[in-house]
Structures are given as C-alpha cells and as structure tokens.
Design a protein around this motif. Structure first.
Motif, short mmCIF file in Angstrom:
data_model
loop_
_atom_site.label_atom_id
_atom_site.label_comp_id
_atom_site.label_asym_id
_atom_site.label_seq_id
_atom_site.Cartn_x
_atom_site.Cartn_y
_atom_site.Cartn_z
N THR A 233 56.90 -6.75 66.61
CA THR A 233 56.21 -7.31 65.43
C THR A 233 54.74 -6.91 65.43
O THR A 233 54.19 -6.53 64.39
N ARG B 153 67.24 -9.90 67.13
CA ARG B 153 67.41 -9.56 65.72
C ARG B 153 66.84 -10.65 64.81
O ARG B 153 66.14 -10.35 63.83
N ALA B 154 67.15 -11.90 65.11
CA ALA B 154 66.67 -13.00 64.27
C ALA B 154 65.15 -13.10 64.29
O ALA B 154 64.52 -13.34 63.25
N ALA C 25 63.90 -10.62 62.01
CA ALA C 25 64.45 -10.72 60.65
C ALA C 25 64.95 -9.35 60.17
O ALA C 25 64.61 -8.87 59.09
N ASP D 96 67.28 -6.72 58.57
CA ASP D 96 68.35 -6.66 57.57
C ASP D 96 69.48 -5.77 58.07
O ASP D 96 69.35 -5.02 59.04
#
Length: 296
Positions: free
Chosen positions: A128, A246-247, A250, A252
C-alpha cells in the motif's frame, strides 16, 4: 547459474575495497549464502554488505537503487537498503557495485511462518505504501510491470520445457489454463503505480517475532501494473493469510487473476532454468505452482 556470469570471489572483493574504500579494507569479508540470482553478497565487518552484479544485466539495478532508494526510504513503513558506498569497475571487474548497511533478520520460508496472518498484514502495508508513493522525478518503468502478454512467449516455452521434464510432475495442462485465464483478464483500470516488483521470500527479512522487518533488492522497482506486487500471496503465504493479504489491499478479481498469472509465469520460467543450479529458487517455484493450482 547464467551464461557470462563473472567469477566473483573474496579476493576480488578485497581488491575492490582496497582500491575504492581503503578505510574499510581491513574489515572481515565473508560470502553470504544466498538463493539470489543476480548478485553476489559479501558481509563486510558487522554492519555492512558488499553487493556485486554477477552479469551485465544486473549492473543497471545498482545504478537504479543508488538513485531511488534515498528518495523512497523515508516514505516506506519498514527498513530498506541503505547505500553506504558506490563502487566502480576496477581490478578487471566490469560493472558498478555497492556497499550497503547490513539489515538484520531472516528470510521467511513458505510453510514455516510463525505469524502468517500478521506477516500478511505487514506485507499489505508495504505494498500500500509503495502504491501511494509520490516522489519527484520521472519514475522508471518497473521490471515485469508491463502488459501480461509480453510474458506469453517465454511462459509457453517454459510450459513446453516442463512437459518434457516428466519427473517434475507438473500438471502442465492446468497451468496452461491458469495462464490463459490471466491473459484474458482485463488490464489495469488506473494509472501505473509504484512497485517493488520482486517480492520474493529472498527479498524479505522478518524479525524474531515473524513480522516484516525489511524489504531488500529494489533493482526491479518502478511504476507498473499493481498485480506485480501480489507475488507473496502465492510464493509465501498460506491460504488463510493469502485472503488476509488480498482483503487488506482490496484487490479486485481482475487484478487478482493477473497477479496469480504473473506469479505462475515467473515460477514456470524459473523452474526449468534453475532446477539444477539454484535449489532455493527451484524449490520456491515448485511451491508457487502448487499454490496456484490448488487455488484454482
């Protein structure tokens, strides 16, 4: 491991240090065991490491790190390499090389993580932060960060090679299906983002508690497809921690499918190339292929 690999040894490192950095020439020099494929590493004293490209293709990475690491380091949540000295070609050695601060920690190993869920969150935090970088200057293009289709020919050649190596017991048809699904997936729906672009276990260091302490080897860094930094989902994390990763990001569905395809492609290409010359790389490639095929 590679055609044209330069024969680096301790004696050469000592000669290079004596010429370029005589203030460090009297310190202990010891080869660092590594599954890396691009550089040789020699610990220098107790708090430095000398890193030398093994082939001409790795020389540009040294210059890239010198330029960008000082700009990226203050913006990232974990320690990254710190260049202490810029070496030049000498003593017959033809490429630039560097001295870095030594970073403490251990490489994590798939299947032997003490805190996989926490490590997944740490890795997501690093990715991130990379994606959110705003650094002055024209960012380089990340290695592997371009269109997935650019990997198609090499990936299919690796699939064909693995079909011939029957003792590897790879389900080539299933792997081909995963790769073709990735090729069909929609591309990125936004601008390129900053990537590390080589988040292999050998480029991660964890502390005694199993938490991410440092990310090293930024030779592939630059902007590209965000799917490129999803590699730890399959090369390191077990299924439960993979979902946490993954969560937290976020991700797709299209990006996940591209990321899975990129991780698989890298493993398929690595396995026949390194299976007899680099056991660590071959072992992790087998792990990735299993993890991807089990997920699909």
């Amino acid at each position: 491991m590679h055609p044209g690999q330069y024969p680096v040894d301790e004696a050469l490192v000592r000669r290079l240090l004596a010429r370029r950095f005589p203030q460090w020439a009297g310190q202990a020099v010891e080869r660092v065991p590594s599954g890396g494929t691009v550089n040789a590493m020699y610990r220098l004293g107790h708090d430095m490491v000398v890193r030398l490209p093994l082939t001409e293709g790795g020389a540009a990475d040294v210059v890239l790190e010198r330029e960008w690491l000082p700009r990226l380091a203050p913006l990232l949540p974990v320690a990254v390499p710190e260049v202490r000295g810029a070496g030049k070609p000498a003593e017959g050695y033809p490429w630039p090389w560097s001295v870095y601060r030594w970073r403490e920690g251990q490489h994590p190993e798939a299947g032997a993580l003490s805190e996989p869920s926490l490590l997944a969150r740490d890795l997501a935090g690093f990715v991130t932060a990379m994606r959110g970088l705003a650094v002055p200057g024209a960012a380089p293009k990340a290695h592997r960060g371009g269109p997935l289709a650019a990997l198609d020919a090499e990936t299919r050649a690796a699939l064909a090679a693995l079909r011939r190596i029957t003792r590897e017991d790879i389900d080539v048809d299933a792997a081909t299906g995963v790769w073709e699904e990735a090729l069909r997936a929609p591309g990125p729906d936004g601008p390129p983002v900053w990537l590390h672009a080589d988040l292999m276990p050998g480029n991660l260091l964890v502390d005694g508690a199993g938490r991410l302490a440092s990310v090293i080897d930024f030779g592939c860094t630059g902007r590209g497809d965000p799917a490129c930094d999803l590699f730890p989902a399959w090369n390191l994390l077990p299924a439960g921690a993979r979902e946490i990763f993954r969560a937290a990001l976020a991700v797709d569905e299209a990006t996940w499918i591209r990321g899975r395809g990129r991780a698989l492609s890298q493993a398929l290409i690595a396995l026949p190339y390194y299976r007899t010359t680099n056991p660590a790389m071959a072992r992790n490639a087998r792990h990735v292929i299993r993890a991807v095929l089990e997920e699909t």
